[in-house]
Design a protein around this motif. Structure first.
Motif, PDB file in Angstrom:
ATOM      1  N   GLN A 168       8.083  -0.570 116.399  1.00  0.00           N
ATOM      2  CA  GLN A 168       6.967  -1.278 115.785  1.00  0.00           C
ATOM      3  C   GLN A 168       6.084  -1.914 116.858  1.00  0.00           C
ATOM      4  O   GLN A 168       6.576  -2.471 117.838  1.00  0.00           O
ATOM      5  N   VAL A 169       4.782  -1.809 116.677  1.00  0.00           N
ATOM      6  CA  VAL A 169       3.829  -2.520 117.530  1.00  0.00           C
ATOM      7  C   VAL A 169       2.910  -3.353 116.645  1.00  0.00           C
ATOM      8  O   VAL A 169       2.664  -3.008 115.494  1.00  0.00           O
ATOM      9  N   LEU A 258       5.832  -9.371 119.967  1.00  0.00           N
ATOM     10  CA  LEU A 258       5.026  -8.217 119.561  1.00  0.00           C
ATOM     11  C   LEU A 258       3.547  -8.574 119.568  1.00  0.00           C
ATOM     12  O   LEU A 258       2.701  -7.798 120.032  1.00  0.00           O
ATOM     13  N   PHE A 261       2.243  -8.832 123.140  1.00  0.00           N
ATOM     14  CA  PHE A 261       1.997  -7.513 123.719  1.00  0.00           C
ATOM     15  C   PHE A 261       0.671  -6.947 123.205  1.00  0.00           C
ATOM     16  O   PHE A 261      -0.101  -6.355 123.975  1.00  0.00           O
ATOM     17  N   ALA A 262       0.408  -7.124 121.934  1.00  0.00           N
ATOM     18  CA  ALA A 262      -0.849  -6.610 121.370  1.00  0.00           C
ATOM     19  C   ALA A 262      -2.055  -7.318 121.962  1.00  0.00           C
ATOM     20  O   ALA A 262      -3.139  -6.727 122.078  1.00  0.00           O
ATOM     21  N   GLU A 277       7.956   0.113 127.030  1.00  0.00           N
ATOM     22  CA  GLU A 277       7.476  -0.800 125.989  1.00  0.00           C
ATOM     23  C   GLU A 277       6.001  -1.131 126.210  1.00  0.00           C
ATOM     24  O   GLU A 277       5.210  -1.178 125.266  1.00  0.00           O
ATOM     25  N   ALA A 280       3.978   1.908 125.204  1.00  0.00           N
ATOM     26  CA  ALA A 280       3.851   2.033 123.749  1.00  0.00           C
ATOM     27  C   ALA A 280       2.749   1.131 123.214  1.00  0.00           C
ATOM     28  O   ALA A 280       2.102   1.447 122.211  1.00  0.00           O
ATOM     29  N   ASN A 281       2.529   0.014 123.888  1.00  0.00           N
ATOM     30  CA  ASN A 281       1.481  -0.932 123.490  1.00  0.00           C
ATOM     31  C   ASN A 281       0.178  -0.708 124.263  1.00  0.00           C
ATOM     32  O   ASN A 281      -0.748  -1.491 124.112  1.00  0.00           O
TER      33      ASN A 281
END
Length: 380
Positions: A168-169, A258, A261-262, A277, A280-281
């Motif tokens: 999940q992001v 999360l 990171f976004a 990771e 992915a972001n």
């Protein structure tokens, strides 16, 4: 059906939890015993002893704990013999796990053994695969180029995908809310600092990462820093943050991580799974890593590749800058961070490599934990 599952660090704990969930989906009556952290315990595992005892990295770091670890190996092997599982599943942490597998097989001839996460024979010590094949029947590989290397050593092996590709992001709304709640302006450059999940890593990298980011902030005064961390090293990370004139934001909650990171524009991270990771972001990054001098010298002599960053390896590029060993110094790291932050071409090359990496690791496919579970059931 019962499985004895062992993980020795946080990343392995999450792999183990996803595998356990997959096994339960395919075989609802399954039981688990072994060693794991919070994620595996949430899936029903009662850990033989705290997983954190095994979270060590590097030859020098392991030596002071050797006698204690040797006792734990014997204790764990005996527990495997007592439980008589359908298979022993060991997850990463090869220095501990493979010794347990060897000792358990001596006590229980015919024990089926599965190891999750192939050894990095593409990087150093190619003989490890042959040694591992003496005690391991089947390997669950995270990287697409690993099965042929394991099969050549005499083990069966399936590429099951990397969990990061389907993780999940958070989205733009979460990012905006994080900045608003933490008092970070929408246009302020936000950098993540990730000095590792092991005490030995944080202890060795924290001061250097700290100084590199202080130098970067001298050049980019509006810079804000977020330090995502895990419980085992959170106190060390908070100590690291105290010397800053404008304190970084330390984040432990998983949902807030999360969102952080976004919201991030850039990251400075220890070498390891965290690079995936970040990919992915789609967060451009600089990688730094070092070990104790003895460990550094030995591994440096054995290293077989010109990069250890997984995004570089999977994408077959060298777009992620890395500063390893003696090169892990604040000045060069700070200059590289500034280049990644301010140069559009540099950022685009990284983002292209990240997108390719995620595609190759199984983005859009079946959950890796379920693929791994199916592979385990097929092999036993």
């Amino acid at each position: 059906m019962k499985f004895f599952v062992i993980a020795g660090e946080p990343s392995g704990d999450h792999l183990g939890a996803a595998l356990m969930a997959g096994l339960r989906e395919l075989c609802p009556e399954v039981e688990f015993v072994g060693i794991g952290g919070a994620a595996m315990q949430a899936q029903g595992l009662s850990s033989l002893f705290p997983m954190e005892e095994l979270s060590l990295m590097g030859l020098w770091e392991v030596l002071p704990k050797y006698r204690h670890l040797k006792r734990r190996i014997a204790q764990t092997a005996q527990a495997v013999g007592d439980e008589k599982p359908a298979a022993l599943i060991t997850i990463d942490s090869p220095d501990f796990c493979l010794r347990v597998a060897s000792a358990a097989r001596e006590l229980t001839p015919g024990l089926r053994t599965v190891h999750y996460v192939a050894p990095s024979v593409w990087a150093w010590r190619p003989g490890r695969a042959l040694k591992m094949a003496k005690v391991i029947d089947h390997v669950l590989a995270l990287l697409p180029f690993e099965p042929p290397l394991m099969q050549a050593a005499g083990m069966s092996c399936d590429f099951v995908g990397h969990p990061v590709a389907t993780a999940q992001v958070a989205g733009p709304d979460d990012a905006a809310l994080f900045r608003d709640q933490r008092g970070i302006a929408p246009d302020a450059p936000l950098v993540l600092c990730l000095p590792g999940s092991r005490k030995s890593e944080v202890g060795r990298l924290a001061a250097r990462f700290d100084e590199a980011l202080m130098q970067l902030r001298d050049r980019v005064p509006e810079l804000r820093v977020v330090l995502p961390t895990v419980p085992g090293v959170a106190h060390m990370v908070r100590d690291m943050a105290r010397r800053w004139p404008t304190a970084p934001i330390v984040v432990e909650d998983s949902n807030e991580k999360l969102a952080a990171f976004a919201a991030a524009d850039l990251a400075l991270a220890a070498s390891g799974t965290v690079s995936l990771e970040l990919a992915a972001n789609r967060i451009p990054m600089v990688i730094g890593y070092d070990m104790a001098p003895i460990s550094r010298m030995i591994i440096g002599m054995l290293l077989r590749t010109d990069t250890v960053t997984l995004v570089n390896l999977v994408s077959e590029t060298r777009n992620i800058p890395e500063f390893l060993g003696r090169e892990c110094q604040p000045g060069p790291i700070a200059r590289s961070l500034q280049d990644v932050l301010e140069d559009p071409a540099t950022r685009k090359s990284q983002l292209d490599a990240m997108d390719l990496t995620m595609d190759r690791l199984g983005k859009g496919g079946e959950a890796p934990g379920l693929r791994a579970a199916r592979s385990v059931l097929n092999v036993i």
